[in-house]
Design an enzyme around this catalytic site. Structure first.
Site, PDB file in Angstrom:
ATOM      1  CG  HIS A 229      -0.520  -0.500   2.470  1.00  0.00           C
ATOM      2  ND1 HIS A 229       0.620  -0.053   3.074  1.00  0.00           N
ATOM      3  CD2 HIS A 229      -1.029  -1.440   3.302  1.00  0.00           C
ATOM      4  CE1 HIS A 229       0.776  -0.686   4.227  1.00  0.00           C
ATOM      5  NE2 HIS A 229      -0.200  -1.542   4.388  1.00  0.00           N
ATOM      6  CG  ASP A 302      -4.663  -2.873   3.385  1.00  0.00           C
ATOM      7  OD1 ASP A 302      -4.752  -3.872   4.127  1.00  0.00           O
ATOM      8  OD2 ASP A 302      -4.241  -1.771   3.794  1.00  0.00           O
ATOM      9  N   GLY A 321      -8.893   0.840   8.624  1.00  0.00           N
ATOM     10  CA  GLY A 321      -9.117  -0.227   7.647  1.00  0.00           C
ATOM     11  C   GLY A 321     -10.360  -0.050   6.809  1.00  0.00           C
TER      12      GLY A 321
END
Ligand SMILES: [Zn+2]
Length: 423
Positions: A229, A302, A321
């Site tokens: 990421h 992710d 998240g």
């Protein structure tokens, strides 16, 4: 099984073809395949036939945090999103730092899963960044990479030793680059938005310093370093220069860093709280540019599910998240292909072909002899991501209650239908 009349992606172009599948393998691709003995015919007229997607970065939360997600719901969400292979990150409870946990995930995915699951082992024991994990042992269990993702080894000497050790095996180290002394209790990107909203900032430098350090270490040790990421313009420039020097450095970017910026946090929606944080428009443009020029190798979701009770808290205490598997293709197709930033074959290359090649898998393209891992998409159809429609246990996506184009109608994994929107 025969898939008839679909627009099949072959050599970067779409062509109307039929595909025959036997025993999980693509056995024939031709303009017309007629086999009256084959009982299973899928009519894909007007649909696009894509190689099943491959995700290098999924958090399945199983074992230990199955109230957020488990191997069954996570792989179902993956299949719905067009994924046929995903890699499970090791930050579960317990951490995947031993062969028994590797085997548990593989067995459960094999018995109950809706897609193939490969396992990434921890780099250090309990991902504490202190002692190197039993990597040799886990390799016997079939891990494909090592990572302390979610955490970052802060001590340079320990990272040096870990890299030295891993370089003796033929697998990449995946890093989550974050200098804790700089990120501290930061909530969103440090800058205009963090000041305006009164939230703690995570500076770009927290990521860039670790990437700079680890590129230097990898250069000395000839180790394959993969950056998870990536999110800042300067990080991407460092990878570009490292690649020009011939180093084995690779990088991935998430759909949200390609599509969203810190502006999305203005509403204090905790579904925009992610690590690394959503950055500035300049950084987002650098991500798109880096993907286009090959500096960034591929896109990884992710996928980081959290339950509603955790995300429905004030911004400063909600976990980091974003849930990604079900929205990745539609969000990228709508935001980048329909807006003419990328061509569809290029996007498919970055979510399927390149990650498959990265892991040396026999998939990621539609050709004879490859696994019949296929996503059938209706590009004109719209999908509404309502909480009821989401198959993941978690709803933490900035696309909740939004409509996007590019619906995956069916997903086929080694010849088995793993997702059917009409069923
Ligand atoms: Zn991470």
């Amino acid at each position: 099984m025969i898939i008839k009349n679909g627009l099949v992606l072959r050599k970067n172009r779409f062509k109307k073809m039929d595909i025959q599948i036997k025993k999980g393998i693509i056995t024939k691709i031709a303009e017309k395949i007629d086999d009256t003995k084959d009982k299973q015919i899928i009519d894909a007229s007007g649909k696009h036939i894509l190689p099943g997607f491959v995700d290098l970065h999924t958090h399945l939360r199983d074992p230990g945090q199955t109230y957020k997600e488990d191997i069954v719901t996570g792989t179902r969400a993956a299949a719905k999103g067009g994924y046929t292979t995903i890699c499970a990150m090791p930050n579960t409870e317990p951490i995947v730092d031993n062969i028994a946990t590797v085997e548990y995930i593989k067995r459960k995915a094999n018995d109950l899963g809706y897609c193939k699951v490969l396992v990434i082992g921890a780099l250090t024991k309990k991902s504490e960044g202190i002692e190197i994990a039993e990597i040799g042992n886990m390799l016997e269990g079939g891990i494909v990479a090592v990572s302390d993702d979610g955490k970052c080894v802060q001590n340079t000497k320990i990272m040096l030793n870990a890299m030295k050790y891993v370089s003796s095996f033929n697998i990449p180290i995946i890093i989550h680059a974050e200098d804790y002394s700089l990120s501290g209790k930061g909530q969103i990107n440090a800058g205009k938005m963090s000041t305006k909203l009164g939230l703690g900032g995570i500076p770009a430098l927290a990521e860039e310093l670790i990437i700079s350090r680890d590129i230097m270490l990898a250069e000395n040790l000839k180790c394959h370093l993969h950056i998870a990421h990536i999110s800042t313009a300067r990080s991407i420039q460092m990878v570009r220069e490292a690649k020009q020097r011939g180093l084995k450095i690779t990088a991935e970017v998430t759909p949200h860093h390609l599509l969203l910026t810190e502006e999305a946090c203005a509403s204090y929606d905790t579904n925009t709280k992610v690590k690394p944080p959503l950055r500035t428009e300049k950084d987002r443009m650098a991500c798109v540019e880096g993907l286009l020029d090959g500096t960034i190798d591929f896109i990884a979701t992710d996928h980081a599910p959290h339950s509603d009770f955790e995300k429905e808290k004030e911004f400063s205490i909600a976990p980091f998240g974003i849930n990604g598997l079900e929205t990745a293709f539609a969000s990228l197709f709508t935001g980048l292909v329909l807006n003419k930033k990328l061509e569809l074959p290029f996007l498919i290359n970055k979510i399927s072909t390149t990650p498959a090649q990265f892991l040396k898998l026999n998939c990621g393209e539609i050709s004879k002899g490859k696994y019949a891992d296929i996503a059938i998409a209706d590009l004109d159809a719209e999908i509404l991501f309502s909480p009821e429609s989401i198959l993941s246990k978690s709803n933490n996506t900035p696309y909740i209650n939004k409509t996007l184009k590019g619906k995956i109608e069916k997903t086929i994994c080694e010849g088995r239908i793993t997702w059917d929107s009409g069923a």
